[in-house]
Design an enzyme around this catalytic site. Structure first.
Site, PDB file in Angstrom:
ATOM      1  N   ASP A   1       5.441  -4.510   6.342  1.00  0.00           N
ATOM      2  CA  ASP A   1       5.953  -5.816   6.768  1.00  0.00           C
ATOM      3  C   ASP A   1       5.872  -6.884   5.667  1.00  0.00           C
ATOM      4  O   ASP A   1       6.773  -7.716   5.542  1.00  0.00           O
ATOM      5  CB  ASP A   1       5.286  -6.292   8.069  1.00  0.00           C
ATOM      6  CG  ASP A   1       3.778  -6.357   7.957  1.00  0.00           C
ATOM      7  OD1 ASP A   1       3.216  -5.834   6.963  1.00  0.00           O
ATOM      8  OD2 ASP A   1       3.152  -6.931   8.863  1.00  0.00           O
TER       9      ASP A   1
ATOM     10  N   ASP B   1      -0.032   2.161   8.489  1.00  0.00           N
ATOM     11  CA  ASP B   1      -0.538   1.365   9.624  1.00  0.00           C
ATOM     12  C   ASP B   1       0.321   1.462  10.898  1.00  0.00           C
ATOM     13  O   ASP B   1      -0.133   1.149  11.979  1.00  0.00           O
ATOM     14  CB  ASP B   1      -0.641  -0.120   9.229  1.00  0.00           C
ATOM     15  CG  ASP B   1      -1.537  -0.343   8.026  1.00  0.00           C
ATOM     16  OD1 ASP B   1      -2.387   0.529   7.748  1.00  0.00           O
ATOM     17  OD2 ASP B   1      -1.377  -1.374   7.348  1.00  0.00           O
TER      18      ASP B   1
ATOM     19  N   THR C   1       4.449   2.726   5.724  1.00  0.00           N
ATOM     20  CA  THR C   1       3.071   2.226   5.790  1.00  0.00           C
ATOM     21  C   THR C   1       2.262   3.144   6.699  1.00  0.00           C
ATOM     22  O   THR C   1       2.772   3.595   7.731  1.00  0.00           O
ATOM     23  CB  THR C   1       2.990   0.782   6.318  1.00  0.00           C
ATOM     24  OG1 THR C   1       1.630   0.506   6.697  1.00  0.00           O
ATOM     25  CG2 THR C   1       3.862   0.505   7.521  1.00  0.00           C
TER      26      THR C   1
ATOM     27  N   ARG D   1      -5.321  -2.050   8.892  1.00  0.00           N
ATOM     28  CA  ARG D   1      -5.234  -3.507   8.740  1.00  0.00           C
ATOM     29  C   ARG D   1      -5.394  -4.184  10.098  1.00  0.00           C
ATOM     30  O   ARG D   1      -6.436  -4.022  10.714  1.00  0.00           O
ATOM     31  CB  ARG D   1      -3.913  -3.922   8.083  1.00  0.00           C
ATOM     32  CG  ARG D   1      -3.992  -5.285   7.395  1.00  0.00           C
ATOM     33  CD  ARG D   1      -2.673  -5.649   6.780  1.00  0.00           C
ATOM     34  NE  ARG D   1      -2.403  -4.914   5.581  1.00  0.00           N
ATOM     35  CZ  ARG D   1      -2.862  -5.237   4.372  1.00  0.00           C
ATOM     36  NH1 ARG D   1      -3.618  -6.299   4.243  1.00  0.00           N
ATOM     37  NH2 ARG D   1      -2.582  -4.520   3.322  1.00  0.00           N
TER      38      ARG D   1
ATOM     39  N   ARG E   1       0.919  -5.077  -5.208  1.00  0.00           N
ATOM     40  CA  ARG E   1       1.056  -6.229  -4.308  1.00  0.00           C
ATOM     41  C   ARG E   1       1.272  -7.413  -5.244  1.00  0.00           C
ATOM     42  O   ARG E   1       0.376  -7.783  -5.994  1.00  0.00           O
ATOM     43  CB  ARG E   1      -0.197  -6.424  -3.468  1.00  0.00           C
ATOM     44  CG  ARG E   1      -0.539  -5.214  -2.584  1.00  0.00           C
ATOM     45  CD  ARG E   1      -1.627  -5.571  -1.585  1.00  0.00           C
ATOM     46  NE  ARG E   1      -2.237  -4.403  -0.981  1.00  0.00           N
ATOM     47  CZ  ARG E   1      -1.736  -3.724   0.038  1.00  0.00           C
ATOM     48  NH1 ARG E   1      -0.585  -4.088   0.564  1.00  0.00           N
ATOM     49  NH2 ARG E   1      -2.369  -2.685   0.543  1.00  0.00           N
TER      50      ARG E   1
ATOM     51  N   ASP F   1       2.546  -0.505  11.890  1.00  0.00           N
ATOM     52  CA  ASP F   1       2.477  -1.822  12.524  1.00  0.00           C
ATOM     53  C   ASP F   1       3.819  -2.556  12.469  1.00  0.00           C
ATOM     54  O   ASP F   1       3.860  -3.776  12.369  1.00  0.00           O
ATOM     55  CB  ASP F   1       1.380  -2.672  11.843  1.00  0.00           C
ATOM     56  CG  ASP F   1       1.580  -2.781  10.334  1.00  0.00           C
ATOM     57  OD1 ASP F   1       2.450  -2.076   9.790  1.00  0.00           O
ATOM     58  OD2 ASP F   1       0.868  -3.573   9.700  1.00  0.00           O
TER      59      ASP F   1
ATOM     60  N   GLY G   1       0.844  -1.208   0.000  1.00  0.00           N
ATOM     61  CA  GLY G   1       0.000   0.000   0.000  1.00  0.00           C
ATOM     62  C   GLY G   1       0.870   1.246   0.000  1.00  0.00           C
ATOM     63  O   GLY G   1       1.837   1.325   0.756  1.00  0.00           O
TER      64      GLY G   1
HETATM   65  O1  F6P Z   1      -1.461  -1.410   4.650  1.00  0.00           O
HETATM   66  C1  F6P Z   1      -2.010  -0.203   4.271  1.00  0.00           C
HETATM   67  C2  F6P Z   1      -3.471  -0.335   4.045  1.00  0.00           C
HETATM   68  O2  F6P Z   1      -4.004   0.922   3.662  1.00  0.00           O
HETATM   69  C3  F6P Z   1      -4.279  -0.902   5.220  1.00  0.00           C
HETATM   70  O3  F6P Z   1      -4.537   0.066   6.197  1.00  0.00           O
HETATM   71  C4  F6P Z   1      -5.489  -1.427   4.527  1.00  0.00           C
HETATM   72  O4  F6P Z   1      -6.059  -2.501   5.244  1.00  0.00           O
HETATM   73  C5  F6P Z   1      -4.941  -1.939   3.214  1.00  0.00           C
HETATM   74  O5  F6P Z   1      -3.729  -1.257   3.000  1.00  0.00           O
HETATM   75  C6  F6P Z   1      -5.849  -1.722   2.037  1.00  0.00           C
HETATM   76  O6  F6P Z   1      -5.248  -2.304   0.926  1.00  0.00           O
HETATM   77  P1  F6P Z   1      -5.763  -2.118  -0.579  1.00  0.00           P
HETATM   78  O7  F6P Z   1      -5.354  -0.751  -1.015  1.00  0.00           O
HETATM   79  O8  F6P Z   1      -5.066  -3.177  -1.324  1.00  0.00           O
HETATM   80  O9  F6P Z   1      -7.244  -2.225  -0.537  1.00  0.00           O
END
Ligand code: F6P
Length: 327
Positions: free
Chosen positions: A107, A132, A130, A176, A76, A134, A15
């Protein structure tokens, strides 16, 4: 003897987060300062496997420090988590004689880098990027501060309309499996309850607290829910509240990807610049297969392979603060 690093590449993965561009800029310019050739890999590990790589010059990163998203784009990439995908990636790196790789991501991206370094002799350095927050071993991750401020701005606006209508709002934020965005934005906006994955959600406690507030004629309430909360996200929480307290005027707002965009805050630009600079210095000093974090205002180098083994904790005291201040 360790091989001298001459050609490095940088990619952004997973992300996106506001400040990634500032980190790319810092990596490119620090590399060029040291006389290295610097390459940008487009679309993260996917672009690496597909040899989607461009040469970076100082001007390539001009006028980006203030921009959200990532000029290198991101993805991803499932293929990279298969041995064949990493083999392809390594062959591309060899072909292009790239002898150091900087990965800006979270991560999951670090997990990919760890696999690559275990199988092949390619030095990798991670930069914690990130929203998050995390990742254990760093007080900051690039993008968190901006995302939290975006959430705060949105929740403040929600409170205006909640106040006008005497309503309960359930606001879901990202993160997340982590509750940091919820905790920080919730405290900063005076949320009445904050539900996070790190703590078991006491839904009965939330309901009795709303009943008690109703008796005191406190009808304007905001519950901030982390998307990864064990009880479920905003919609699940709203459903049970509406079932149990049908007379309460409640609305749900899911902030979503708005939290990932926008111009990075000063803090995010600053930490991105520091981390980017130190990532290249680390490669040159032979400090490999670590990610660059900041702890107690000092650079902290954490082995990539340890990421994900420890989970962040949110102590009881935080929840006490929420409870006392939201009365
Ligand atoms: O890891 C960053 C994040 O924005 C999280 O907070 C969220 O759960 C996820 O990515 C959303 O991913 P995507 O953009 O693939 O929907």
């Amino acid at each position: 003897m360790q091989k001298k690093v001459k050609r490095i590449a940088v990619l952004t993965s997973g992300g996106d987060s506001p400040g990634m561009n500032a980190a790319v800029r810092a990596v490119v310019r620090t590399g060029l300062y040291h006389g290295l050739e610097v390459f940008g890999i487009l679309r993260g590990y996917q672009g690496l496997i597909e040899d989607d790589i461009i040469k970076m010059e100082s001007r390539s990163v001009a006028n980006i420090i203030q921009r959200g998203g990532t000029i290198l784009k991101t993805a991803r990439c499932k293929e990279f988590y298969q041995p064949e995908g990493r083999k392809k990636a390594y062959e591309i790196l060899k072909k292009r004689e790239i002898d150091g790789l900087v990965i800006i991501g979270g991560d999951g991206s670090f997990k990919g880098a760890t696999m690559l370094t275990k199988e092949y002799d390619i030095p990798c350095i991670g930069i914690a990027g990130t929203i998050d927050k995390d990742i254990v071993g760093t007080d900051f991750t690039i993008g968190f501060d901006t995302a939290v401020n975006t959430a705060v701005e949105a929740i403040d606006k929600i409170r205006d309309t909640a106040d006008a209508h005497d309503r309960l709002f359930i606001v879901e934020v990202m993160g997340r499996d982590a509750g940091y965005i919820a905790l920080h934005s919730g405290i900063a906006t005076g949320a009445e309850s904050i539900l996070i994955p790190e703590r078991k959600t006491d839904i009965e406690g939330v309901i009795s607290s709303l009943q008690e507030k109703e008796k005191r004629k406190k009808l304007v309430n905001i519950i901030v829910v982390a998307e990864g909360d064990d009880f479920g996200g905003g919609n699940e929480v709203a459903k049970i509240i509406k079932d149990r307290l049908p007379h309460i005027d409640a609305r749900v707002c899911i902030l979503g990807h708005i939290q990932r965009g926008g111009s990075p805050s000063c803090l995010d630009r600053l930490i991105a610049s520091r981390m980017g600079y130190h990532a290249v210095e680390s490669l040159l000093e032979g400090r490999h297969n670590v990610f660059v974090g900041i702890q107690n205002n000092r650079m902290n180098y954490v082995p990539l392979e340890s990421v994900g083994k420890r989970k962040g904790k949110i102590g009881e005291e935080w929840m006490k603060i929420v409870k006392i201040l939201a009365s």
